[in-house]
Write an enzyme that holds these catalytic residues in place. Structure first.
Site, PDB file in Angstrom:
ATOM      1  N   GLY A 167       0.820  -1.217   0.000  1.00 54.15           N
ATOM      2  CA  GLY A 167       0.000   0.000   0.000  1.00 54.15           C
ATOM      3  C   GLY A 167       0.843   1.252   0.000  1.00 54.15           C
ATOM      4  O   GLY A 167       0.981   1.928   1.025  1.00 54.15           O
ATOM      5  N   GLU A 284      12.412  -4.100  -4.180  1.00 51.13           N
ATOM      6  CA  GLU A 284      11.356  -4.261  -5.179  1.00 51.13           C
ATOM      7  C   GLU A 284      11.929  -4.044  -6.580  1.00 51.13           C
ATOM      8  O   GLU A 284      11.666  -4.808  -7.508  1.00 51.13           O
ATOM      9  CB  GLU A 284      10.232  -3.250  -4.915  1.00 51.13           C
ATOM     10  CG  GLU A 284       9.162  -3.276  -6.004  1.00 51.13           C
ATOM     11  CD  GLU A 284       7.988  -2.350  -5.717  1.00 51.13           C
ATOM     12  OE1 GLU A 284       8.081  -1.539  -4.785  1.00 51.13           O
ATOM     13  OE2 GLU A 284       6.984  -2.455  -6.443  1.00 51.13           O
ATOM     14  N   GLU A 413      11.440   6.922 -15.934  1.00 48.45           N
ATOM     15  CA  GLU A 413      11.913   8.312 -15.808  1.00 48.45           C
ATOM     16  C   GLU A 413      12.392   8.587 -14.382  1.00 48.45           C
ATOM     17  O   GLU A 413      13.408   9.257 -14.173  1.00 48.45           O
ATOM     18  CB  GLU A 413      10.792   9.293 -16.192  1.00 48.45           C
ATOM     19  CG  GLU A 413      10.419   9.273 -17.677  1.00 48.45           C
ATOM     20  CD  GLU A 413       9.624   8.034 -18.089  1.00 48.45           C
ATOM     21  OE1 GLU A 413       8.994   7.399 -17.214  1.00 48.45           O
ATOM     22  OE2 GLU A 413       9.643   7.686 -19.281  1.00 48.45           O
TER      23      GLU A 413
HETATM   24  C1  FAD Z   1       0.546  -3.033 -12.886  1.00 48.62           C
HETATM   25  C2  FAD Z   1       0.852  -2.105 -11.788  1.00 48.62           C
HETATM   26  C3  FAD Z   1       0.938  -2.579 -10.499  1.00 48.62           C
HETATM   27  C4  FAD Z   1       1.167  -1.723  -9.440  1.00 48.62           C
HETATM   28  N1  FAD Z   1       1.198  -2.238  -8.183  1.00 48.62           N
HETATM   29  C5  FAD Z   1       1.316  -1.399  -7.130  1.00 48.62           C
HETATM   30  C6  FAD Z   1       1.238  -1.900  -5.814  1.00 48.62           C
HETATM   31  O1  FAD Z   1       1.078  -3.086  -5.603  1.00 48.62           O
HETATM   32  N2  FAD Z   1       1.311  -1.036  -4.788  1.00 48.62           N
HETATM   33  C7  FAD Z   1       1.518   0.292  -4.993  1.00 48.62           C
HETATM   34  O2  FAD Z   1       1.605   1.012  -4.011  1.00 48.62           O
HETATM   35  N3  FAD Z   1       1.601   0.813  -6.232  1.00 48.62           N
HETATM   36  C8  FAD Z   1       1.505   0.001  -7.306  1.00 48.62           C
HETATM   37  N4  FAD Z   1       1.573   0.514  -8.591  1.00 48.62           N
HETATM   38  C9  FAD Z   1       1.676   1.955  -8.763  1.00 48.62           C
HETATM   39  C10 FAD Z   1       2.988   2.453  -9.341  1.00 48.62           C
HETATM   40  O3  FAD Z   1       4.003   2.408  -8.396  1.00 48.62           O
HETATM   41  C11 FAD Z   1       2.745   3.882  -9.864  1.00 48.62           C
HETATM   42  O4  FAD Z   1       1.880   3.767 -10.951  1.00 48.62           O
HETATM   43  C12 FAD Z   1       4.027   4.549 -10.285  1.00 48.62           C
HETATM   44  O5  FAD Z   1       4.823   4.852  -9.196  1.00 48.62           O
HETATM   45  C13 FAD Z   1       3.754   5.831 -11.104  1.00 48.62           C
HETATM   46  O6  FAD Z   1       2.875   6.694 -10.478  1.00 48.62           O
HETATM   47  P1  FAD Z   1       1.607   7.281 -11.262  1.00 48.62           P
HETATM   48  O7  FAD Z   1       0.891   6.130 -11.832  1.00 48.62           O
HETATM   49  O8  FAD Z   1       0.899   8.160 -10.352  1.00 48.62           O
HETATM   50  O9  FAD Z   1       2.222   8.086 -12.458  1.00 48.62           O
HETATM   51  P2  FAD Z   1       2.718   9.600 -12.434  1.00 48.62           P
HETATM   52  O10 FAD Z   1       3.645   9.800 -11.296  1.00 48.62           O
HETATM   53  O11 FAD Z   1       1.567  10.508 -12.543  1.00 48.62           O
HETATM   54  O12 FAD Z   1       3.561   9.638 -13.756  1.00 48.62           O
HETATM   55  C14 FAD Z   1       3.032   9.914 -15.065  1.00 48.62           C
HETATM   56  C15 FAD Z   1       4.187  10.110 -16.038  1.00 48.62           C
HETATM   57  O13 FAD Z   1       4.937  11.254 -15.633  1.00 48.62           O
HETATM   58  C16 FAD Z   1       6.290  10.909 -15.476  1.00 48.62           C
HETATM   59  N5  FAD Z   1       6.866  11.686 -14.388  1.00 48.62           N
HETATM   60  C17 FAD Z   1       6.382  11.878 -13.147  1.00 48.62           C
HETATM   61  N6  FAD Z   1       7.221  12.603 -12.405  1.00 48.62           N
HETATM   62  C18 FAD Z   1       8.290  12.879 -13.201  1.00 48.62           C
HETATM   63  C19 FAD Z   1       9.507  13.586 -13.028  1.00 48.62           C
HETATM   64  N7  FAD Z   1       9.841  14.140 -11.846  1.00 48.62           N
HETATM   65  N8  FAD Z   1      10.359  13.653 -14.070  1.00 48.62           N
HETATM   66  C20 FAD Z   1      10.049  13.083 -15.258  1.00 48.62           C
HETATM   67  N9  FAD Z   1       8.924  12.406 -15.481  1.00 48.62           N
HETATM   68  C21 FAD Z   1       8.063  12.304 -14.469  1.00 48.62           C
HETATM   69  C22 FAD Z   1       6.275   9.438 -15.159  1.00 48.62           C
HETATM   70  O14 FAD Z   1       7.526   8.838 -15.447  1.00 48.62           O
HETATM   71  C23 FAD Z   1       5.164   8.957 -16.038  1.00 48.62           C
HETATM   72  O15 FAD Z   1       5.672   8.736 -17.332  1.00 48.62           O
HETATM   73  C24 FAD Z   1       1.354  -0.336  -9.681  1.00 48.62           C
HETATM   74  C25 FAD Z   1       1.286   0.151 -10.967  1.00 48.62           C
HETATM   75  C26 FAD Z   1       1.038  -0.705 -12.034  1.00 48.62           C
HETATM   76  C27 FAD Z   1       0.957  -0.142 -13.402  1.00 48.62           C
END
Ligand code: FAD
Lengths: 429, 375
Positions: A167, A284, A413
Site C-alpha cells: 500500500g 522491489e 523516468e
Molecule cells: C501493474 C501495476 C501494479 C502496481 N502495483 C502497485 C502496488 O502493488 N502497490 C503500490 O503502491 N503501487 C503500485 N503501482 C503503482 C505504481 O508504483 C505507480 O503507478 C508509479 O509509481 C507511477 O505513479 P503514477 O501512476 O501516479 O504516475 P505519475 O507519477 O503521474 O507519472 C506519469 C508520467 O509522468 C512521469 N513523471 C512523473 N514525475 C516525473 C519527473 N519528476 N520527471 C520526469 N517524469 C516524471 C512518469 O515517469 C510517467 O511517465 C502499480 C502500478 C502498475 C501499473
C-alpha cells in the site's frame, strides 16, 4: 539486527547458532565449519535432495501466469504437486534461501544460494513461491523490524501462509510517493487509519498489507510518514478491483475507513517510515528488474522465435526480426550477467542499493522489447484473445502486462532521475 | 562464476591506474600524437609497462611472463582505454603471445621472453580488404621446394609498421578453416610494408607479400592447423579490446559527466537539465551492463579458452555499441567545444571508431552469437 551480525567477523558462528535446531542444515553447517564439507559436497547434497523432492510436474517452464504459486490463506493450489513442492522447499527454508534460519529461511550465503539456483535451473524447477513478502517486506523487516515482528511475520512468508500486498501509491502520490495522505491518527492504544490507496496489486487476494501512512501532517513531507502493517480482514478495509488493458484485474483501489491498527504494527520509528519505504523499494526494483517472473512474464524469446518465426533449419526467416532478435539476445545476456555481478557485489541479504534503479530501468525496458519481438514473431496468431489455441490470449495479455513493468515500482523516468542524482551526482533541477 | 574483481585484480587495477595517471595521461597521448611519432607509441613507456609485467600478462612464468590470465589482461586494457594509452599491448602482448603460447613449439616459445620483456613487437597479420573476416583469407602459401611461398596482401596490421616479426594467416587449404600461420621477418625479401596512420593517431600497416619464402620452422602450430590457434589469439584480442573500449567509454563518460557539472547555461549547470540527466543515466547503465559482459569474457577465457567464443563476441558487440554511444553523447553534450581538437572528447571518439572495426564489428559478433543461439 540479524543481518548485521551475519556480516560481522564471527558472523558465521552466530548464524550457525541460529540454525541450531534445523537438523538438516545444521548438519551441513556443522560439516562446513569443520571443513569437512566441500563446495562439491554441498552441490551434490542439493542435487540429490532436488532429485528426490521436486515433483516431475513442477519441472519445465511455466506456461503462463496461472502456473505461479503466490500462497496465502485463500490460495487454491493448482495441483497437489504445487502444494507439495512449496511445502518441501519451505521446510528447507529455500523459498527464502538467504534469510536466517531463525526466521525460517535457508541461511545460505550468496555462493550457496547461487549453487541452489543453478541446481534448480538445471532441472528447470519452477519457482515454488513468488510473493511481495519474499521480494519486499521480508528484506525490510530483516533490516528494520523488531524481534517480535520478525518472529511473527517472516516464517509465514517463507511458508507461503500469508500473502502480502503493497500500500504505497495513492491517487495523488505516484512518482511523488512522499506525498501520501492516508492518515494514521494516534488514539493512545492504537492508530486510526483513514484514506485511500490505489494500484494495490492483488489487494483483493492478500491477507495483509504494508502501508505508508501520514502520521505528522505538519512535518516536511518526507518526515511525517510511517510504515505500518495492517491485517486486511480488519473492519473498515475494503478493496475494489481495477481492470488492466490485459483484461485482467490484478490490482485494486484499497480503502481505509476508521481502521483500528494495533501500535505493535508500526515498523521502525514513528515518522521515519520513508527510510524503510526507500529501502524496500530498492529490493522491489531489483526484483522487478531481474527476477520477478510474476511481473515480467514467463516466456523465453528463443522459444517463441523457434515456434513461429523459423524455417525448417531453425533460421529466423524475417531478416529484420532476426537482427532485432540478435540485439535483444545480446543485451539480455549482458544484462543477466549484470544482475549477477551486482548481487555478488552486494553484501548478503542487503540488496544492491541505488544500483537497483539501474537494474529496474534496464531490465524492464528490455523485457518490453522482448515481448514486442515475440508479438512480431507470432503475427496474427498473437492477436488471439480467447480460446484454447491461444490459451485465452496468454501471449497478448502478457505483452500488455509488460507495459506496466516500466511504471510499477517507480517509472523509468524516475529511475533515470535516481541514477542521475544519487549515482552520477548531477545537480538538482 | 563470480564477476567482481578478486583481491589480486583489484590491486592490479589500482596500481595500473596510479601508474597510468602518472605516466600516461591523455595529455601524454596528445603529445605523442602532436609529435606525429612514427612508432605510434612511446617505447620508453612500453618498456616500463613491460617491467611491471604487463607485456607478459598472458605469458607463462617459465617463458618469462607473469601468467595472470585474460581477466587480468582485461583489467589492464580497460585502464589503458580510460586515458587512451597507445602501446603494442593488444597486438603483441595479447594476440601474438596467445598465438605463440598456444602453438607451443620451441620456435614460437623462443619469442615469448622477448615479448614479455617488451623488447620485441610481434604483430598479427590477418585482415584483408576493409572488413575483419578471417574465414575469407585469400593470401596463400603454396609449397615450393622444401618450403612455401607466400603471396597476397594484408591490411590493417596493427603495429605492423614497427613489428620485429609478423604472424601471417595464409590459406593452405579449403576455406574457411584451412589456414596456416607463418612467422615472417618483415625484413625478408618480398615483404613490403606501408605504414598507414589511422584516425586515432596510431598506426597500422598494409603488408604485401611477393613470393616470400618460408619453411617448416616458420610455421606456428601445424600446417592447416592455423585456424584454431588464430581463433584463440583473436578471441584473446577481442576480449582485451572490448575491455579497452569499455575504458574508452568510461573515460569519455567521466569527462562528459564532469562537464555537465561545470558548464553553466540559463543560470544553472547544464547537468541540472533533466533531458541531459536522463541521457547520462542511460549511458551509465549501458556502461555497467557492458562491463559485466567484458568481465565475463575474461573469466570464460581463463576457464576454457576453447569454449569462450560466445562470451567474447558478447563482450565485443556490447563494447562497440557502448563506446559508440558514449563518444557521440559525449561530443553532443559538450556542444561546440566538443568539436574542437583542444578538448579530449574527440580523441575518445576516434579511438572508439578504430576499436569498433578492429577484430570484428557489431554485425560480425552479433552473427556469431546468433549462430550459437540457433537463430
Ligand atoms: C501493474 C501495476 C501494479 C502496481 N502495483 C502497485 C502496488 O502493488 N502497490 C503500490 O503502491 N503501487 C503500485 N503501482 C503503482 C505504481 O508504483 C505507480 O503507478 C508509479 O509509481 C507511477 O505513479 P503514477 O501512476 O501516479 O504516475 P505519475 O507519477 O503521474 O507519472 C506519469 C508520467 O509522468 C512521469 N513523471 C512523473 N514525475 C516525473 C519527473 N519528476 N520527471 C520526469 N517524469 C516524471 C512518469 O515517469 C510517467 O511517465 C502499480 C502500478 C502498475 C501499473
Amino acid at each position: 539486527m540479524a543481518r548485521d551480525d551475519a556480516d560481522a567477523p564471527g558472523g558465521r558462528a552466530c548464524s550457525l547458532e541460529r540454525l541450531g535446531n534445523q537438523d538438516g542444515l545444521s548438519r551441513v553447517w556443522g560439516k562446513r565449519m569443520s571443513g569437512e564439507l566441500s563446495a562439491e559436497d554441498f552441490r551434490a547434497d542439493i542435487k540429490n535432495w532436488l532429485e528426490a523432492n521436486c515433483p516431475p510436474a513442477m519441472r519445465g517452464p511455466m506456461r503462463d501466469e496461472a502456473d505461479i504459486c503466490w500462497g496465502g490463506r485463500n490460495w487454491v493450489y493448482q495441483s497437489h504437486e504445487q502444494r507439495l513442492w512449496l511445502e518441501r522447499m519451505a521446510a528447507k527454508g529455500w523459498t527464502a534461501p538467504t534469510w536466517p534460519g531463525a526466521y525460517g529461511g535457508g541461511g545460505l550465503d550468496r555462493t550457496e544460494e547461487k549453487v541452489l539456483r543453478e541446481e534448480l535451473d538445471a532441472i528447470a524447477a519452477r519457482s515454488p513461491l513468488e510473493s511481495f513478502g519474499l521480494w519486499m517486506l521480508g528484506p525490510a523487516l530483516l533490516q528494520f523490524g523488531n524481534e517480535a515482528q520478525k518472529q511473527e511475520h517472516l516464517p509465514k512468508i517463507v511458508r507461503g501462509e500469508i500473502r502480502w500486498c503493497q500500500g504505497y501509491s495513492e491517487p495523488n502520490a505516484g512518482s511523488d510517493l512522499a506525498n501520501v495522505q492516508t492518515h494514521a491518527e494516534d488514539k493512545g492504544d492504537h492508530y486510526l487509519v483513514n484514506g485511500q490507496k490505489v494500484w494495490t496489486s492483488y489487494a483483493d487476494k492478500a491477507d495483509w498489507i504494508f502501508c505508508l501512512v501520514r502520521t505528522d501532517r505538519e512535518a516536511p513531507k518526507h518526515r511525517g510518514i510511517s510504515f505500518i502493517l495492517i491485517d486486511m480482514t480488519t473492519p473498515g478495509v475494503s478493496t475494489r478491483p481495477i481492470k488492466l488493458i490485459s483484461g485482467k484485474s490484478p490490482f485494486c483501489e484499497t480503502f481505509f475507513d476508521d481502521v483500528k491498527v494495533p501500535k505493535a504494527n508500526l515498523v521502525g520509528e514513528l515518522n521515519r517510515g520513508w527510510d524503510i519505504a526507500k529501502y524496500l523499494l530498492t529490493h522491489e526494483r531489483e526484483m522487478i528488474g531481474g527476477g520477478a517472473r510474476g511481473l515480467l512474464g514467463v516466456r523465453a524469446l528463443g522459444e517463441v522465435l523457434a515456434n513461429y518465426a523459423s524455417d525448417e533449419d531453425g533460421q529466423i526467416v524475417d531478416p529484420m526480426l532476426r537482427t532485432d532478435a540478435k540485439r535483444a539476445e545480446i543485451d539480455t545476456w549482458a544484462f543477466m550477467l549484470t544482475l549477477e555481478r551486482f548481487k555478488d557485489q552486494a553484501k548478503a541479504g542487503r540488496g544492491v542499493g541505488d544500483a537497483s534503479a539501474m537494474l529496474k530501468y534496464y531490465g524492464t525496458e528490455l523485457n518490453k522489447r522482448r515481448y514486442e519481438l515475440m508479438m512480431t514473431a507470432a503475427g496474427t496468431d498473437g492477436l488471439e484473445w480467447e480460446g484454447e489455441r491461444s490459451n485465452d490470449g496468454a501471449l497478448a495479455r502478457e505483452w500488455l502486462r509488460t507495459k506496466a513493468n516500466s511504471i510499477e515500482g517507480g517509472t523509468s523516468e524516475v529511475m533515470l532521475g535516481i541514477i542521475a542524482k544519487r549515482i552520477l551526482e548531477l545537480p538538482g533541477g | 562464476m563470480n564477476l567482481i574483481p578478486t583481491e589480486e585484480e583489484a590491486l592490479l587495477q589500482q596500481s595500473a591506474r596510479k601508474f597510468l595517471d602518472d605516466k600516461a595521461s591523455v595529455k601524454a597521448f596528445r603529445k605523442l600524437r602532436d609529435e606525429a611519432s612514427t612508432n605510434g607509441f612511446d617505447r620508453g613507456l612500453w618498456r616500463e609497462m613491460s617491467e611491471m609485467g604487463w607485456a607478459g600478462v598472458l605469458v607463462a612464468e617459465d617463458s618469462g611472463g607473469v601468467g595472470l590470465g585474460h581477466r587480468a589482461a582485461g583489467v589492464l586494457a580497460e585502464e589503458m582505454g580510460k586515458t587512451l594509452v597507445a602501446s603494442p599491448f593488444l597486438s603483441s602482448a595479447v594476440m601474438a603471445a596467445t598465438a605463440l603460447g598456444t602453438a607451443a613449439s620451441s620456435e614460437s616459445a623462443a619469442l615469448l621472453p622477448g615479448i614479455s620483456a617488451g623488447e620485441i613487437v610481434v604483430a598479427l597479420a590477418v585482415d584483408e580488404g576493409h572488413k575483419h573476416d578471417p574465414a575469407k583469407t585469400t593470401l596463400h602459401a603454396k609449397p615450393h621446394g622444401n618450403g612455401f611461398r607466400l603471396n597476397g596482401e594484408k591490411s590493417f596490421v596493427v603495429d605492423g609498421h614497427v613489428a620485429d616479426q609478423l604472424i601471417v594467416a595464409a590459406r593452405t587449404s579449403a576455406p574457411p578453416t584451412g589456414l596456416t600461420l607463418f612467422l615472417v621477418d618483415p625484413k625478408k625479401k618480398g615483404v613490403e610494408i606501408e605504414r598507414t596512420a589511422t584516425v586515432d593517431g596510431r598506426n597500422a600497416a598494409r603488408v604485401r607479400f611477393d613470393n616470400v619464402e618460408a619453411n617448416g620452422d616458420d610455421i606456428v602450430g601445424d600446417i592447416d592447423g592455423g585456424w584454431s590457434i588464430l581463433e584463440r589469439a583473436l578471441n584473446a584480442g577481442r576480449a582485451a579490446l572490448s575491455a579497452e573500449l569499455t575504458g574508452v567509454a568510461a573515460g569519455a563518460f567521466g569527462i562528459t559527466n564532469q562537464y555537465l557539472k561545470d558548464r553553466t547555461q540559463f543560470g544553472r549547470p547544464i547537468g541540472a537539465f533533466q533531458a541531459l540527466q536522463h541521457r547520462a543515466a542511460h549511458l551509465y547503465c549501458e556502461i555497467e551492463v557492458t562491463a559485466s559482459a567484458v568481465a565475463n569474457a575474461g573469466r570464460e577465457l581463463d576457464r576454457d579458452p576453447g569454449a569462450a567464443a560466445g562470451a567474447v563476441s558478447l563482450a565485443k558487440a556490447r563494447a562497440i555499441e557502448t563506446a559508440r554511444l558514449a563518444v557521440s553523447e559525449g561530443v553532443q553534450m559538450h556542444g561546440g567545444v566538443g568539436m574542437t581538437d583542444e578538448f579530449d572528447i574527440g580523441l575518445y571518439m576516434k579511438r572508439a571508431r578504430v576499436g569498433t572495426e578492429w577484430l570484428g564489428d557489431y554485425a560480425f559478433h552479433a552473427e556469431r552469437i546468433a549462430e550459437l543461439r540457433g537463430f
